[in-house]
Design an enzyme around this catalytic site. Structure first.
Site, short mmCIF file in Angstrom:
data_model
loop_
_atom_site.label_atom_id
_atom_site.label_comp_id
_atom_site.label_asym_id
_atom_site.label_seq_id
_atom_site.Cartn_x
_atom_site.Cartn_y
_atom_site.Cartn_z
CG ASP A 1 -1.97 1.74 1.34
OD1 ASP A 1 -2.29 1.72 0.47
OD2 ASP A 1 -0.96 1.63 2.42
CG ASP B 1 -1.54 7.56 0.67
OD1 ASP B 1 -0.13 8.80 0.21
OD2 ASP B 1 -2.99 8.05 0.35
CG ASP C 1 -2.14 1.94 6.34
OD1 ASP C 1 -1.98 2.27 5.43
OD2 ASP C 1 -2.68 2.76 7.26
#
Length: 218
Positions: free
Chosen positions: A9, A11, A169
């Site tokens: 991922d 961001d 995250d």
């Protein structure tokens, strides 16, 4: 033989972009006479496709307003980038981790809720564009946790579900990994907490970037 694919991922996993996202969302809501959402709520939707993220921040509002706020966010973010106001620093240790993974035979990819333009800007800014063999964004796929990003990434990288790890995250990343039958590896320096990641299917939640290489090679 399938390649080993480490799919990241962006961001909250590779870069800390929350200040830019919150500022752009404030501007977009204000432009339409709306009270800007609490920044905690904004961080909660990072990782979703933008239209889906705005929909969640405006529950019950009509599709026309959601689309207008979404476009205002895009326009504001672009203007901020053009003015040099976008700062998306890499998390400490990322470069070293990418080098370690490549050295041990992993190919690298990205699966993100960013746009093509946004992802390219981040990777070019940090000199990372040539490190990744596959780049999947919200411009060409349904929003996470739909598995389409992961499935196309595997096809482009010559990887299989059993040789692929999704590193992210948010619970959206973990659920997407589960939906694609790949290894879900959470990180705790982003925008969702450890409990949420595990609840969404994370096999493990990594506390330190330096540990990621060793965990993926278990």
């Amino acid at each position: 033989m399938s390649n080993k694919l480490a799919l990241f991922d962006c961001d909250g996993t590779m870069v800390d972009s929350q200040a830019n996202i919150c500022a752009s969302m404030d501007q977009a809501f204000t432009k339409h006479g709306l009270v800007p959402p609490d920044h905690h709520l904004v961080r909660r939707i990072v990782g979703l496709s933008l239209i889906e993220a705005v929909s969640q921040l405006l529950p019950g509002e009509d599709a026309e307003l959601v689309a207008a706020v979404t476009q205002s966010y895009k326009d504001g973010f672009f203007e901020m980038r053009q003015a040099g106001g976008v700062h998306e620093p890499l998390y400490e240790g990322l470069l070293e981790t990418l080098e370690e993974l490549e050295a041990s035979g992993w190919v690298l990819g990205v699966a993100t809720g960013k746009s093509d333009r946004g992802l390219q800007h981040v990777l070019e800014t940090h000199g990372l564009l040539d490190r990744f063999v596959t780049l999947q964004t919200a411009d060409r796929h349904p929003s996470k946790p739909h598995p389409a990003m992961v499935e196309l990434a595997m096809a482009e990288a010559g990887a299989a579900p059993e040789t692929t790890a999704m590193i992210g995250d948010t619970s959206f990343d973990m659920a997407m990994a589960v939906n694609a039958s790949v290894r879900p590896v959470g990180v705790d320096w982003g925008y969702h907490d450890e409990h949420e990641l595990i609840e969404a299917g994370a096999e493990i939640v990594v506390a330190n970037m330096a540990d990621l290489h060793g965990i993926l090679n278990r």
